[in-house]
Motif scaffolding. Structure first.
Motif, PDB file in Angstrom:
ATOM      1  N   LEU A 398       0.802  -1.101  -0.006  1.00  0.00           N
ATOM      2  CA  LEU A 398      -0.042  -0.132   0.122  1.00  0.00           C
ATOM      3  C   LEU A 398       0.685   1.249   0.158  1.00  0.00           C
ATOM      4  O   LEU A 398       0.745   2.083  -0.636  1.00  0.00           O
ATOM      5  CB  LEU A 398      -0.682   0.006   1.407  1.00  0.00           C
ATOM      6  CG  LEU A 398      -1.945   0.961   1.536  1.00  0.00           C
ATOM      7  CD1 LEU A 398      -2.833   1.041   0.301  1.00  0.00           C
ATOM      8  CD2 LEU A 398      -2.643   1.159   2.708  1.00  0.00           C
ATOM      9  N   ARG A 399       1.861   1.298   0.684  1.00  0.00           N
ATOM     10  CA  ARG A 399       2.658   2.300   0.779  1.00  0.00           C
ATOM     11  C   ARG A 399       3.432   2.676  -0.538  1.00  0.00           C
ATOM     12  O   ARG A 399       3.744   3.737  -0.817  1.00  0.00           O
ATOM     13  CB  ARG A 399       3.856   2.033   1.915  1.00  0.00           C
ATOM     14  CG  ARG A 399       4.893   3.318   2.122  1.00  0.00           C
ATOM     15  CD  ARG A 399       6.184   2.864   3.013  1.00  0.00           C
ATOM     16  NE  ARG A 399       6.819   1.951   2.449  1.00  0.00           N
ATOM     17  CZ  ARG A 399       7.808   2.165   1.314  1.00  0.00           C
ATOM     18  NH1 ARG A 399       7.997   3.492   1.199  1.00  0.00           N
ATOM     19  NH2 ARG A 399       8.633   1.341   1.196  1.00  0.00           N
ATOM     20  N   ARG A 400       3.955   1.399  -0.950  1.00  0.00           N
ATOM     21  CA  ARG A 400       4.756   1.616  -2.394  1.00  0.00           C
ATOM     22  C   ARG A 400       3.761   2.118  -3.436  1.00  0.00           C
ATOM     23  O   ARG A 400       4.107   2.988  -4.400  1.00  0.00           O
ATOM     24  CB  ARG A 400       5.217   0.389  -3.007  1.00  0.00           C
ATOM     25  CG  ARG A 400       6.144  -0.346  -1.838  1.00  0.00           C
ATOM     26  CD  ARG A 400       6.672  -1.625  -2.468  1.00  0.00           C
ATOM     27  NE  ARG A 400       7.920  -2.245  -1.608  1.00  0.00           N
ATOM     28  CZ  ARG A 400       8.158  -3.504  -1.773  1.00  0.00           C
ATOM     29  NH1 ARG A 400       7.528  -4.317  -2.626  1.00  0.00           N
ATOM     30  NH2 ARG A 400       9.186  -3.933  -1.055  1.00  0.00           N
ATOM     31  N   ALA A 401       2.408   1.816  -3.323  1.00  0.00           N
ATOM     32  CA  ALA A 401       1.443   2.213  -4.403  1.00  0.00           C
ATOM     33  C   ALA A 401       1.052   3.654  -4.085  1.00  0.00           C
ATOM     34  O   ALA A 401       0.234   4.400  -4.768  1.00  0.00           O
ATOM     35  CB  ALA A 401       0.244   1.459  -4.203  1.00  0.00           C
ATOM     36  N   GLY A 402       1.506   4.154  -2.947  1.00  0.00           N
ATOM     37  CA  GLY A 402       1.151   5.655  -2.561  1.00  0.00           C
ATOM     38  C   GLY A 402      -0.335   5.942  -2.195  1.00  0.00           C
ATOM     39  O   GLY A 402      -0.739   6.929  -2.206  1.00  0.00           O
ATOM     40  N   ILE A 450      -4.235  -1.710  -5.504  1.00  0.00           N
ATOM     41  CA  ILE A 450      -2.804  -2.004  -5.373  1.00  0.00           C
ATOM     42  C   ILE A 450      -2.286  -2.907  -6.321  1.00  0.00           C
ATOM     43  O   ILE A 450      -2.868  -4.229  -6.348  1.00  0.00           O
ATOM     44  CB  ILE A 450      -2.616  -2.514  -3.919  1.00  0.00           C
ATOM     45  CG1 ILE A 450      -2.986  -1.402  -2.894  1.00  0.00           C
ATOM     46  CG2 ILE A 450      -0.975  -3.033  -3.821  1.00  0.00           C
ATOM     47  CD1 ILE A 450      -2.865  -2.227  -1.379  1.00  0.00           C
ATOM     48  N   PRO A 451      -1.534  -2.597  -7.306  1.00  0.00           N
ATOM     49  CA  PRO A 451      -1.442  -3.367  -8.443  1.00  0.00           C
ATOM     50  C   PRO A 451      -0.743  -4.864  -7.964  1.00  0.00           C
ATOM     51  O   PRO A 451      -0.046  -5.303  -6.977  1.00  0.00           O
ATOM     52  CB  PRO A 451      -0.161  -2.833  -9.202  1.00  0.00           C
ATOM     53  CG  PRO A 451      -0.207  -1.261  -8.691  1.00  0.00           C
ATOM     54  CD  PRO A 451      -0.512  -1.470  -7.444  1.00  0.00           C
ATOM     55  N   GLY A 452      -1.336  -5.899  -8.486  1.00  0.00           N
ATOM     56  CA  GLY A 452      -1.068  -7.416  -8.340  1.00  0.00           C
ATOM     57  C   GLY A 452      -1.410  -8.090  -6.987  1.00  0.00           C
ATOM     58  O   GLY A 452      -1.365  -9.187  -6.904  1.00  0.00           O
TER      59      GLY A 452
END
Length: 539
Positions: A398-402, A450-452
């Motif tokens: 979630l953090r990586r996807a902003g 969230i991708p994937g």
């Protein structure tokens, strides 16, 4: 010779005079005896007649003896029916009401009649010795009167005793039949009262007397010694006897905390739906969306979902406003003992009372906090709401996807929130096997961004949700749930946006499943075409 004749004549005259005196004496005695016999039988007749009119005279209060009255206050004090009732009301005591006439007041009336008969009869006998002249003359009448009176009174007592016994047997049969009829009718639908304030459960609610200015609470209105078809309160108000009839006319009261319950409580099946979850796991949002759709689905099949308390009315009003505006609901305020939200779902002539228990996440941070939530102990279905975004693996994605700031995440240990309830139930000896657990993963709308993350997640397949949870850091929790419960369903829901209730990610799917478990007739969604929901989701 003349002297001898005179002597003989004198002797004959003396004998004749003696015989005449004896004859007169015998005649007098005979007349007296006949008079006494007539007086005796006349006294008997008089005594019998007096005895016939004695009971109504006593009951009308025209004699010295007045019956003791079995008053409602005497009932409460234990001087009529005994010190305490048996069964449900053992620790509540007798209600303040008039007892049935037979045998309670009838016995007191009979004792007063016997006392009056004894007094009048003894008074009649005592009068024999009062005046020696009249006593000698009229004593047979006095004795006959006493015997006739007592015979009449004892006959009345015997007849009333036999008739009273027959009536008592009939009453007992009527009480048993009427009580069991009411009990079986309510048992057939699983009716009980679950207090939304103290969380206690009972099948015998209490009721407030409807009499003006009367404060009496009747704790057991079932047929019994205080009334068979109806009872009369100490204030004079007649109220129905049986829970079913009383609930239609009187204010229902919880017998444990004296809190007024919604109308009709105790006459319909109650489905408590306790929601478990950590702070900000999405419990309130899930319920808001689910309840609004449940109401709309009920209306679409000619049913209704009706709030039956001020708290429920406010909840439904706020929920509709939130769903139509698309806003997230605010966090539930913490309360040590939150009040339940009772809603009556009516479908096809059948009612079920849903009691939604939405406690704040702070109630599940440990055993001590969850102990006050007694409704969980008696609930047959539990809803465990889990925030998948707060799982460590997903949280990093979630953090990586902003997207970490788009929605509040669950706070604290979510597995700990589950354990706070389940471990306490185990420690208190509550059987978990018969209970049904619905594991609900929330915030699917954010998870999809969230991708994937949700490639292998099928909201319509419980097995898919379960495997997704196991693969994303929830394997230990899944293993524990499998060890605690035999009946588990897995869901993932999107509580925002406007969608049809048939969408497998709609929260109403969970509520519909809970309703199906309680009573299949109360389902608001179409029957699944595939395997039954429980089998598919437990896979």
């Amino acid at each position: 010779m003349p002297q001898l004749i005179l002597i003989i004549l004198a002797i004959v005259l003396a004998i004749w005079l003696v015989w005449l005196a004896l004859a007169l004496l015998v005649r007098a005695v005979a007349l007296i005896l006949v008079g006494w016999i007539l007086l005796f039988f006349g006294g008997i007749v008089g005594g019998v007649v007096r005895g016939v009119f004695l009971p109504p005279s006593v009951l009308a209060g025209r004699t010295e003896e007045t019956p003791a009255i079995a008053t409602p206050d005497a009932v409460v004090e234990g001087r009529v029916l005994g010190k305490a009732p048996r069964g449900h009301a053992k620790y509540l005591g007798w209600d303040r009401a008039w007892p049935v006439y037979i045998p309670h007041q009838a016995r007191r009336d009979a004792d007063a009649v016997l006392a009056a008969g004894k007094r009048i009869g003894l008074s009649s006998l005592a009068s024999i010795f009062g005046w020696w002249v009249t006593g000698v003359v009229f004593f047979p009448a006095q004795i006959g009167f006493a015997l006739g009176l007592w015979a009449s009174v004892l006959t009345w007592y015997l007849v009333m005793g036999v008739l009273g016994a027959l009536v008592l047997v009939g009453q007992a049969a009527g009480v048993l039949a009427y009580r069991w009829y009411d009990h079986l009718v309510r048992r057939s639908i699983g009716a009980d009262l679950r207090c939304v304030s103290c969380y206690r459960v009972t099948v015998v609610p209490s009721y407030r007397c409807p009499g003006r200015s009367c404060t009496t609470i009747h704790n057991d209105v079932r047929p019994g010694p205080l009334g068979i078809v109806h009872r009369q309160c100490g204030c004079g108000t007649r109220i129905p006897a049986t829970v079913g009839r009383a609930a239609a006319r009187l204010v229902t009261v919880c017998p444990f905390c004296d809190t007024d319950a919604p109308d009709g409580s105790g006459t319909r099946q109650v489905l408590p739906l306790p929601v478990i979850g950590a702070v900000s796991a999405g419990k309130s949002q899930f319920l808001t969306s689910g309840v609004v759709e449940l109401r709309d689905r009920a209306r679409s099949v000619s049913g209704s979902l009706t709030p039956i308390s001020p708290v429920a009315e406010d909840f439904l009003k706020t929920s509709r406003a939130s769903v139509f505006s698309g806003r997230r609901v605010g966090k539930t305020a913490w309360e040590d003992r939150p009040e339940g939200i009772p809603l009556v779902l009516s479908l096809g002539g059948t009612d079920i009372e849903m009691q939604i228990m939405d406690a704040a996440g702070e109630n599940f941070v440990g055993w001590e906090r969850s102990q006050s939530l007694g409704y969980i102990d008696t609930a047959s279905t539990l809803l465990f709401v889990l925030d998948p975004l707060a799982l460590p693996e997903v949280k990093e994605q979630l953090r990586r996807a902003g997207e970490e700031d788009t929605v509040p995440l669950a706070q604290g240990d979510q597995e700990g929130a589950y354990a706070a309830v389940v471990d306490r139930l185990r420690a208190e000896g509550v059987a978990l096997g018969p209970k049904h657990l619905c594991v609900v993963l929330t915030k699917l709308d954010v998870l999809r961004r969230i991708p994937g993350t949700v490639d292998a997640l099928d909201p319509g397949n419980g097995a898919s949700v379960k495997e997704w949870l196991r693969a994303h850091g929830g394997h230990r929790l899944v293993r524990r749930i499998n060890g605690d419960f035999r009946n588990v369903d897995y869901y993932t829901v999107d509580s925002l946006g406007s969608r049809e209730g048939t969408d497998p990610s709609h929260p109403v799917q969970v509520l519909d499943r809970a309703l199906r478990v309680a009573d299949r007739r109360m389902a608001v969604l179409p029957e699944p075409e595939t395997a039954p929901a429980g089998e598919a989701r437990n896979a």
